[in-house]
Design a protein around this motif. Structure first.
Motif, short mmCIF file in Angstrom:
data_model
loop_
_atom_site.label_atom_id
_atom_site.label_comp_id
_atom_site.label_asym_id
_atom_site.label_seq_id
_atom_site.Cartn_x
_atom_site.Cartn_y
_atom_site.Cartn_z
N SER A 1 0.88 -1.21 -0.02
CA SER A 1 0.04 0.03 0.21
C SER A 1 0.84 1.30 0.00
CB SER A 1 -0.91 -0.12 1.15
OG SER A 1 -1.92 1.09 1.14
N GLY A 2 0.62 2.27 -0.86
CA GLY A 2 1.26 3.22 -1.01
C GLY A 2 2.68 3.09 -1.90
N SER A 3 2.68 2.25 -2.66
CA SER A 3 4.08 1.95 -3.67
C SER A 3 3.77 2.78 -4.76
CB SER A 3 4.12 0.58 -3.68
OG SER A 3 3.02 -0.10 -4.47
N GLY A 4 2.47 3.31 -5.11
CA GLY A 4 2.13 3.93 -6.43
C GLY A 4 1.66 3.34 -7.52
N LYS A 5 1.40 1.96 -7.21
CA LYS A 5 0.96 0.94 -8.28
C LYS A 5 -0.65 1.55 -9.08
CE LYS A 5 -1.04 -2.21 -4.89
NZ LYS A 5 -0.40 -1.32 -3.88
N SER A 6 -1.49 1.93 -8.08
CA SER A 6 -2.73 2.45 -8.46
C SER A 6 -2.62 3.71 -9.47
CB SER A 6 -3.75 2.46 -7.50
OG SER A 6 -4.04 1.07 -7.03
N THR A 7 -1.66 4.75 -8.87
CA THR A 7 -1.49 5.94 -9.31
C THR A 7 -0.80 5.66 -10.70
OG1 THR A 7 -0.95 6.87 -7.15
CG2 THR A 7 -0.13 7.98 -9.09
N LEU A 8 -0.09 4.59 -10.87
CA LEU A 8 0.71 4.40 -12.04
C LEU A 8 -0.24 4.09 -13.16
CD1 LEU A 8 2.98 3.86 -14.30
CD2 LEU A 8 3.15 1.54 -13.13
N LEU A 9 -1.43 3.07 -12.84
CA LEU A 9 -2.38 2.71 -13.99
C LEU A 9 -3.21 3.99 -13.93
CD1 LEU A 9 -4.85 -0.38 -13.52
CD2 LEU A 9 -6.00 1.87 -13.55
N ARG A 10 -3.61 4.69 -13.07
CA ARG A 10 -4.41 5.96 -13.66
C ARG A 10 -3.60 7.17 -14.73
NH1 ARG A 10 -6.48 3.62 -9.44
NH2 ARG A 10 -8.79 4.04 -9.03
N CYS A 11 -2.33 6.95 -14.40
CA CYS A 11 -1.51 7.93 -15.31
C CYS A 11 -1.61 7.10 -16.61
CB CYS A 11 -0.06 7.95 -14.89
SG CYS A 11 0.23 8.90 -13.71
#
Length: 349
Positions: free
Chosen positions: A67-77
């Motif tokens: 959690s907080g590693s950036g994986k979902s943010t990467l997908l959204r980018c």
């Protein structure tokens, strides 16, 4: 087809998502390469940093991390649900960051499917109406909407529940509706952000099996987010492991377990059941030293699929390629050693 021969469907290069005031100016000044110390000094948060990936056509590419590693943010980018701060994103060879808002809407409507952890079904619509909803947004004629929606409902195993409402379905059934809805537009790429994490373990495993069944039929290009390594190794062609916004290593599950690039990846994979990950090829000795083989397995077969048989046989198995040609053999003792927990580096011939 190997990854090297598959066309690249989606890629990014030196992708950043930085949160905070004047983040774009900051990244321009640093020419797309800022240290953690520089970000902290500027009171900025680097949610995604230096991300570069190639997702090949028809593969399940899993991005995972804590959690907080950036994986979902990467997908959204990658889907431009949020705007990257710096870097490049290409979809089918096209610069996605240069697409206008109108072009992006059309791409999302016709080429991208998305499934998230929360099902987001419309409670006042039936299963069939929920599945048909994105088609109605596209302006597809009603008869075609219904025909396509019915086909998708059948595909995900919900035939007979077309006229049920979401409240009348179990969690797993609701997620199937979400999957059917995302497939209704026949997407070229499918973004799945922890789609099964809210489900009970038994239902979650059932949905993983359902995803694999669908993939065998549809051959979609899939970017799948999870924090569960067991889920990742069951589904993935390749895995990218993230930490603090950066991609630490990309590889097939077996590669990550056998050849971790960092201590973090080694720790991340330390408790993985290696019999689920390692293939016959990784334990075999090349050539043939025994006249008699008690059985044969394909090189890519996972150890867990034949461990009981080879131990019971007390004799080597032949290891063959996809054409049935002999590559080598695997001994019962090698499998026993693996099941007993010897280190991977000790297991390789």
């Amino acid at each position: 087809m190997t990854d090297a021969k598959r066309p690249v469907k989606l890629s990014c290069r030196n992708l950043w998502k930085v949160f905070g005031g004047s983040a774009e100016d900051f990244m321009r000044r640093h020419k797309g390469d800022a240290s953690a110390e520089a970000l902290a000094e500027a009171r900025l948060i680097g949610a995604v940093r230096r991300a570069s990936i190639d997702v090949h056509e028809g593969e399940i590419f899993i991005v995972m991390g804590l959690s907080g590693s950036g994986k979902s943010t990467l997908l959204r980018c990658l889907s431009r649900l949020i705007e990257p701060t710096y870097g490049e994103v290409e979809f089918d060879g096209r610069d996605l960051l240069k697409a206008s808002e109108a072009e992006l809407i059309e791409i999302r409507r016709h080429k991208m499917g998305m499934v998230f952890q929360h099902f987001a079904l419309l409670p006042h619509l039936t299963v069939l109406e929920n599945v048909a909803f994105p088609l109605s947004v596209q302006g597809v004629p009603k008869a075609q909407q219904t025909k396509r929606a019915k086909a998708m409902v059948d595909l995900v195993g919900l035939k007979g529940r077309e006229h049920h409402y979401p409240r009348e379905l179990s969690g797993g059934q609701q997620q199937r509706v979400g999957i059917a809805r995302s497939l209704a537009v026949e997407p070229e790429i499918w973004f799945l952000d922890e789609p099964f994490s809210a489900l009970d373990p038994l239902i979650r495993r059932e949905m993983q099996s359902e995803l694999m069944r669908l993939q065998n039929v549809l051959k979609k290009t899939i970017v799948f987010i999870t924090h569960d390594f067991d889920e990742a190794i069951r589904l993935a062609d390749r895995i990218a492991i993230m930490k603090d916004g950066e991609i630490i290593q990309i590889g097939a599950p077996e590669e990550l377990v056998l050849n971790p690039a960092t201590d973090y990846v080694a720790e991340f994979t330390r408790d993985v059941n290696r019999a689920k990950v390692m293939s016959a090829q990784s334990l075999m000795t090349r050539g043939k030293t025994h006249q008699h083989h008690a059985g044969k397995v394909e090189a890519k077969a996972k150890i867990e699929t034949f461990a009981a048989d080879i131990v019971a046989a007390k004799a080597p198995f032949a290891v063959v390629d996809g054409k049935g040609d002999l590559l080598g053999e695997i001994a019962p003792q090698a499998v026993i050693d693996l099941l007993a927990g010897r280190k991977a580096k000790e297991l390789r011939p």
